[in-house]
Design a protein around this motif. Structure first.
Motif, PDB file in Angstrom:
ATOM      1  N   ASP A   1       0.846  -1.184   0.000  1.00  0.00           N
ATOM      2  CA  ASP A   1       0.000   0.000   0.000  1.00  0.00           C
ATOM      3  C   ASP A   1       0.887   1.242   0.000  1.00  0.00           C
ATOM      4  N   GLU A   2       0.246   2.407   0.114  1.00  0.00           N
ATOM      5  CA  GLU A   2       0.997   3.657  -0.016  1.00  0.00           C
ATOM      6  C   GLU A   2       1.981   3.890   1.125  1.00  0.00           C
ATOM      7  N   ASP A   3       1.842   3.161   2.228  1.00  0.00           N
ATOM      8  CA  ASP A   3       2.765   3.307   3.357  1.00  0.00           C
ATOM      9  C   ASP A   3       3.981   2.395   3.237  1.00  0.00           C
ATOM     10  N   ALA A   4       4.025   1.545   2.228  1.00  0.00           N
ATOM     11  CA  ALA A   4       5.147   0.625   2.051  1.00  0.00           C
ATOM     12  C   ALA A   4       6.415   1.405   1.719  1.00  0.00           C
ATOM     13  N   PRO A   5       7.577   0.871   2.107  1.00  0.00           N
ATOM     14  CA  PRO A   5       8.843   1.554   1.802  1.00  0.00           C
ATOM     15  C   PRO A   5       9.045   1.712   0.299  1.00  0.00           C
ATOM     16  N   ILE A   6       9.660   2.809  -0.088  1.00  0.00           N
ATOM     17  CA  ILE A   6      10.020   3.042  -1.486  1.00  0.00           C
ATOM     18  C   ILE A   6      11.378   2.404  -1.739  1.00  0.00           C
ATOM     19  N   ARG A   7      11.374   1.313  -2.487  1.00  0.00           N
ATOM     20  CA  ARG A   7      12.615   0.565  -2.754  1.00  0.00           C
ATOM     21  C   ARG A   7      12.674   0.173  -4.229  1.00  0.00           C
ATOM     22  N   PRO A   8      12.808   1.143  -5.117  1.00  0.00           N
ATOM     23  CA  PRO A   8      12.813   0.817  -6.551  1.00  0.00           C
ATOM     24  C   PRO A   8      13.990  -0.065  -6.932  1.00  0.00           C
ATOM     25  N   THR A   9      13.736  -1.033  -7.783  1.00  0.00           N
ATOM     26  CA  THR A   9      14.780  -1.964  -8.223  1.00  0.00           C
ATOM     27  C   THR A   9      14.907  -1.970  -9.744  1.00  0.00           C
ATOM     28  N   SER A  10      14.327  -0.960 -10.403  1.00  0.00           N
ATOM     29  CA  SER A  10      14.416  -0.838 -11.856  1.00  0.00           C
ATOM     30  C   SER A  10      14.659   0.617 -12.210  1.00  0.00           C
ATOM     31  N   GLU A  11      15.093   0.861 -13.440  1.00  0.00           N
ATOM     32  CA  GLU A  11      15.347   2.235 -13.877  1.00  0.00           C
ATOM     33  C   GLU A  11      14.067   3.068 -13.828  1.00  0.00           C
ATOM     34  N   TRP A  12      12.942   2.488 -14.274  1.00  0.00           N
ATOM     35  CA  TRP A  12      11.673   3.196 -14.253  1.00  0.00           C
ATOM     36  C   TRP A  12      11.240   3.492 -12.821  1.00  0.00           C
ATOM     37  N   GLY A  13      11.457   2.544 -11.923  1.00  0.00           N
ATOM     38  CA  GLY A  13      11.121   2.774 -10.525  1.00  0.00           C
ATOM     39  C   GLY A  13      11.945   3.900  -9.917  1.00  0.00           C
ATOM     40  N   ARG A  14      13.245   3.936 -10.232  1.00  0.00           N
ATOM     41  CA  ARG A  14      14.097   5.009  -9.726  1.00  0.00           C
ATOM     42  C   ARG A  14      13.718   6.358 -10.336  1.00  0.00           C
ATOM     43  N   THR A  15      13.293   6.342 -11.594  1.00  0.00           N
ATOM     44  CA  THR A  15      12.893   7.585 -12.258  1.00  0.00           C
ATOM     45  C   THR A  15      11.686   8.205 -11.577  1.00  0.00           C
ATOM     46  N   VAL A  16      10.630   7.411 -11.331  1.00  0.00           N
ATOM     47  CA  VAL A  16       9.430   7.982 -10.707  1.00  0.00           C
ATOM     48  C   VAL A  16       9.690   8.351  -9.250  1.00  0.00           C
ATOM     49  N   ALA A  17      10.600   7.627  -8.591  1.00  0.00           N
ATOM     50  CA  ALA A  17      10.960   7.997  -7.219  1.00  0.00           C
ATOM     51  C   ALA A  17      11.638   9.371  -7.215  1.00  0.00           C
ATOM     52  N   ASP A  18      12.492   9.623  -8.202  1.00  0.00           N
ATOM     53  CA  ASP A  18      13.152  10.931  -8.317  1.00  0.00           C
ATOM     54  C   ASP A  18      12.127  12.034  -8.575  1.00  0.00           C
ATOM     55  N   ILE A  19      11.123  11.738  -9.417  1.00  0.00           N
ATOM     56  CA  ILE A  19      10.089  12.732  -9.702  1.00  0.00           C
ATOM     57  C   ILE A  19       9.324  13.082  -8.428  1.00  0.00           C
ATOM     58  N   GLU A  20       8.959  12.065  -7.661  1.00  0.00           N
ATOM     59  CA  GLU A  20       8.236  12.332  -6.416  1.00  0.00           C
ATOM     60  C   GLU A  20       9.079  13.160  -5.450  1.00  0.00           C
ATOM     61  N   ARG A  21      10.375  12.847  -5.344  1.00  0.00           N
ATOM     62  CA  ARG A  21      11.250  13.614  -4.444  1.00  0.00           C
ATOM     63  C   ARG A  21      11.382  15.057  -4.914  1.00  0.00           C
ATOM     64  N   THR A  22      11.552  15.237  -6.230  1.00  0.00           N
ATOM     65  CA  THR A  22      11.679  16.594  -6.769  1.00  0.00           C
ATOM     66  C   THR A  22      10.403  17.390  -6.531  1.00  0.00           C
TER      67      THR A  22
END
Length: 321
Positions: free
Chosen positions: A131-152
């Motif tokens: 769910d939305e409270d789960a840790p953010i742990r991207p393991t793919s390039e696309w996952g890291r990209t959207v994580a960067d967008i959310e942080r920015t």
């Protein structure tokens, strides 16, 4: 709230075009503008379109600041192997996010930001539905990209003193939507993990667009998973489309990926994760946060994928004198 100025990035894509079209019918939306490197997929009734490439930083900044939106809807992201190869997709996404979100922070009227994200942000895990409270742990390039967008976006929102919401979409599939997973599933033969045959869920582009518009309307101020109900395994999906499921394991995966690439369906790492580990997420907060639920289940979206007409080639006919 009526008369709000709304700016949509990525408005030239199928999803962005549909979002802008829906926003045009929202009573709270006043002036509406959008930006993309490509023209929109259909005519707009009242959206002002600006065709600007992500490399044109100064034009993006001046266009956004001159419009001075109350709400920014940022869907200008490039999924790897959707409309661009992975390296180019990452570059375009980063440039667009830097220019658009950075410029938004300088807009005095800005009140709210909505960004497109993805459930790949949770990493590979087919055994649970994060769910939305789960840790953010991207393991793919696309996952890291959207994580960067959310942080920015979060950083910009804090600096500008506005709220921000992230719409974490399941893989988006639908008519005319460039989807690496959709292309793969339409191949005559589809590889699947014979050791687990994991399940995955998707979302049709209509429901994804409705969710993003609802997020803007409701001023979503947190992440929300947007996922169609139910799920299918990779082999089940292939069989629904009368494709051949190909049992694959271990060292066979690199060979399967090369064959798929040669057949016109490259498999980026986040799609490979779906095939090997699955891709699920909990959508229990959609109704509470957005006031909507998906109209189509995952099996129904998969069926519609295979219902698309294929290219039919007719031999040329000789003209009769």
């Amino acid at each position: 709230m009526a008369g709000q100025r709304v700016f949509v990035s990525g408005v030239g894509g199928e999803l962005g075009t549909q979002i802008a079209s829906l926003l045009e019918d929202e009573p709270w939306v006043g002036a509406l503008a959008g930006i993309d490197a490509d023209p929109p997929r259909s005519r707009f009734k009242r959206t002002t379109f600006h065709r600007i490439h992500p490399h044109e930083h100064d034009r993006i900044v001046s266009t956004l600041i001159d419009f001075d939106p109350h709400v920014l809807v940022h869907v200008g992201v490039w999924e790897p192997n959707a409309r661009a190869a992975p390296r180019l997709a990452a570059e375009l996404t980063d440039r667009a996010a830097t220019s658009i979100l950075g410029a938004a922070a300088e807009c005095p009227s800005l009140e709210h930001v909505i960004v497109r994200s993805a459930i790949t942000i949770y990493g590979r895990d087919s055994l649970t539905r994060p769910d939305e409270d789960a840790p953010i742990r991207p393991t793919s390039e696309w996952g890291r990209t959207v994580a960067d967008i959310e942080r920015t976006a979060a950083s910009v929102a804090e600096r500008a003193g506005v709220t921000v919401g992230a719409v974490r979409l399941a893989p988006v599939i639908g008519p005319h939507v460039p989807s690496p997973l959709g292309r793969l599933l339409r191949l005559p033969a589809v590889p699947f993990n014979v050791l687990r045959d994991p399940s995955f869920a998707v979302i049709r582009q209509n429901d994804a667009a409705r969710a993003i518009v609802a997020a803007a309307r409701e001023r979503l101020a947190q992440p929300v998973n947007v996922v169609a109900s139910d799920s299918v395994s990779v082999s089940q999906a292939a069989l629904r489309g009368r494709r051949v499921p190909v049992p694959t394991m271990g060292p066979q995966w690199p060979f399967a990926r090369r064959l798929a690439h040669m057949a016109g369906a490259p498999i980026p790492d986040h799609v490979a994760e779906t095939l090997i580990h699955g891709r699920l997420a909990d959508n229990g907060r959609m109704r509470e946060l957005l006031g909507i639920v998906p109209e189509q289940t995952t099996p129904e979206v998969i069926d519609s994928l295979y219902g698309w007409p294929s290219i039919i080639r007719h031999p040329a006919r000789k003209q009769v004198a």
